[in-house]
Each structure stands twice: as C-alpha cells, then as structure tokens.
Write a protein that holds these residues in place. Structure first.
Motif, short mmCIF file in Angstrom:
data_model
loop_
_atom_site.label_atom_id
_atom_site.label_comp_id
_atom_site.label_asym_id
_atom_site.label_seq_id
_atom_site.Cartn_x
_atom_site.Cartn_y
_atom_site.Cartn_z
N PHE A 189 0.81 -1.22 0.00
CA PHE A 189 0.00 0.00 0.00
C PHE A 189 0.85 1.28 0.00
N ALA A 190 2.19 1.15 0.07
CA ALA A 190 3.07 2.32 0.19
C ALA A 190 2.99 3.20 -1.05
N LYS A 191 2.91 4.51 -0.84
CA LYS A 191 2.91 5.46 -1.94
C LYS A 191 4.31 5.68 -2.48
N ASN A 192 5.30 5.65 -1.60
CA ASN A 192 6.68 5.92 -1.99
C ASN A 192 7.56 4.81 -1.43
N ASN A 193 8.08 3.96 -2.29
CA ASN A 193 8.93 2.84 -1.84
C ASN A 193 10.33 3.30 -1.47
N ASN A 194 10.69 4.53 -1.84
CA ASN A 194 12.04 5.04 -1.58
C ASN A 194 12.05 6.18 -0.57
N ILE A 195 11.11 6.19 0.35
CA ILE A 195 11.06 7.26 1.35
C ILE A 195 12.09 7.01 2.44
N SER A 196 12.74 8.07 2.88
CA SER A 196 13.71 7.94 3.96
C SER A 196 12.98 7.88 5.30
N ILE A 197 13.68 7.42 6.30
CA ILE A 197 13.08 7.34 7.63
C ILE A 197 12.75 8.73 8.15
N SER A 198 13.62 9.71 7.91
CA SER A 198 13.35 11.06 8.39
C SER A 198 12.09 11.63 7.75
N ASN A 199 11.88 11.40 6.46
CA ASN A 199 10.65 11.87 5.81
C ASN A 199 9.43 11.11 6.32
N ALA A 200 9.58 9.84 6.60
CA ALA A 200 8.46 9.06 7.14
C ALA A 200 8.08 9.55 8.53
N LEU A 201 9.05 9.95 9.34
CA LEU A 201 8.75 10.45 10.67
C LEU A 201 8.05 11.81 10.60
N VAL A 202 8.42 12.63 9.62
CA VAL A 202 7.78 13.94 9.45
C VAL A 202 6.37 13.79 8.90
N ASN A 203 6.20 12.93 7.90
CA ASN A 203 4.90 12.72 7.25
C ASN A 203 4.28 11.41 7.71
N ASN A 204 4.11 11.26 9.01
CA ASN A 204 3.71 9.94 9.53
C ASN A 204 2.21 9.67 9.50
N LEU A 205 1.43 10.53 8.87
CA LEU A 205 -0.01 10.25 8.75
C LEU A 205 -0.23 9.20 7.67
N PRO A 206 -1.11 8.24 7.92
CA PRO A 206 -1.32 7.16 6.94
C PRO A 206 -1.68 7.65 5.54
N ASN A 207 -2.45 8.73 5.43
CA ASN A 207 -2.84 9.19 4.09
C ASN A 207 -1.67 9.79 3.32
N HIS A 208 -0.59 10.20 3.99
CA HIS A 208 0.60 10.68 3.30
C HIS A 208 1.50 9.54 2.84
N LEU A 209 1.49 8.45 3.57
CA LEU A 209 2.42 7.35 3.29
C LEU A 209 1.79 6.20 2.51
N PHE A 210 0.47 6.03 2.61
CA PHE A 210 -0.16 4.83 2.05
C PHE A 210 -1.40 5.17 1.22
N HIS A 211 -1.67 4.28 0.29
CA HIS A 211 -2.93 4.33 -0.44
C HIS A 211 -3.99 3.75 0.48
N LEU A 212 -5.03 4.51 0.71
CA LEU A 212 -6.09 4.07 1.63
C LEU A 212 -7.30 3.60 0.84
N PRO A 213 -8.13 2.76 1.37
CA PRO A 213 -8.12 2.15 2.70
C PRO A 213 -7.15 0.97 2.76
N LEU A 214 -6.66 0.72 3.97
CA LEU A 214 -5.76 -0.40 4.22
C LEU A 214 -6.57 -1.66 4.51
N SER A 215 -6.00 -2.80 4.16
CA SER A 215 -6.62 -4.07 4.55
C SER A 215 -6.43 -4.26 6.06
N THR A 216 -7.13 -5.23 6.61
CA THR A 216 -7.02 -5.50 8.05
C THR A 216 -5.60 -5.92 8.42
N LEU A 217 -5.00 -6.78 7.59
CA LEU A 217 -3.62 -7.21 7.85
C LEU A 217 -2.65 -6.04 7.72
#
Length: 181
Positions: A120-148
C-alpha cells in the motif's frame, strides 16, 4: 576449451585449488567499500562530490540511476549491499524506510517484515526522516488499508516510535554544534 572449472581454480591452494582470485567477487567487495563510504558520508573529497553532484536534492543513492559508468557500477550492487548491512540510524536522512535493514538490528528490511503494508506504500524510496515527518497514513499509504496491513502499520508505528525516542535521546544539547565567537 577450458581445462578446469572456474570454481576449482579459485579455491585456496591450502584446500587443493590454484588460489586464483575471483576478480568479479574482488570487484564487488571493493565497490561495496565505496557504497559504505557513501552511505556513511565519510569526510572524503570524492564522497562530498558524489553527494553534491547527484544527491543534493534529497534523493538517496539508488533511487536515481544516473552518473558516471563508475557510479552506475556501484549502484548495480546496491541491493546486495543493502541485504548484507544493518543500519544504525542517526538522523534517518540516508536510510530508506522500506529497503534498508534498520528494525531491531536485524538483517530484514521493512518491506519483508511488513509485506502487506508495503503493497500500500505510496513511496517505496522514502527515507526514515521523511516518514517520521509525514507519519499520517494518508501521506504514506494508499487508503483504505486491509485488516492485515493495518495491523502491520501498528507494528511499524511501534518501531518508528522507538526509533524516534532513540533519535531524540541522541540529539541533546551536548551533541549539537557549538557556536564559536
């Protein structure tokens, strides 16, 4: 027509071989040393040159396949380098969230530990620092997420919270650069 198998020729003399160095493996080892210097941003002029010329825009090595033939040869073995290394995250700028081995000091990338969430990841090459800054699910993932994927997100959030707490402990006033008059 070859007289001996290459695997036998490269066996050390003490083990019954001819002791000839496998140049492909030797070359890969030397290229991995270069990658180690790059990712650790060692204070070497050519390392500064590579970062300034190719990666000053925040993109990490391996996300763009450009540069000289020498540098492209380094990037060819980048996946193998990532498989063999465990990252000690400092500021998270040169560590990829999904592709580098940073979780619990294990040699297992997040994309392998959380495969459903990774899909579900939008960006497979995101750095950890960018992930910590943009940690909202809608910024990092295509929604809706599956249960798993959602349960894997909770686990990944736990890893990131632990890492964020560790990073805050590392960045204390003692570790900050001091002003000189």
């Amino acid at each position: 027509m070859p007289k001996a198998a290459w695997e036998m020729v490269t066996v050390p003399k003490k083990d019954g071989g001819l002791g000839i160095i496998d140049l492909q493996k030797q070359n890969e080892a030397l290229l991995m040393k270069n990658l180690h210097k790059i990712f650790n941003k060692l204070d070497i002029p050519w390392v500064h040159l590579v970062w300034e010329k190719h990666y000053r825009n925040g993109k990490l090595p391996g996300t763009q396949r450009k540069g000289s033939f020498w540098w492209r040869n380094n990037l060819k073995i980048l996946e193998k380098y990532r498989e063999l290394t465990v990252v000690q995250v400092q500021n998270g700028q040169s560590c990829l969230l999904w592709k580098d081995n940073w979780i619990d000091g294990s040699v297992r990338a997040a994309k392998l530990k959380y495969p459903e969430l990774y899909s579900f990841a939008k960006n497979n090459n995101i750095s950890i620092s960018n992930a910590l800054v943009n940690n909202l699910p809608n910024h990092l993932f295509h929604l809706p997420l599956s249960t798993l994927a959602f349960s894997q997100l909770q686990a990944l959030r736990g890893n990131l919270e632990d890492l964020n707490a560790l990073l805050k402990d590392l960045v204390t006033e003692e570790n900050l650069p001091q002003k000189t008059d």
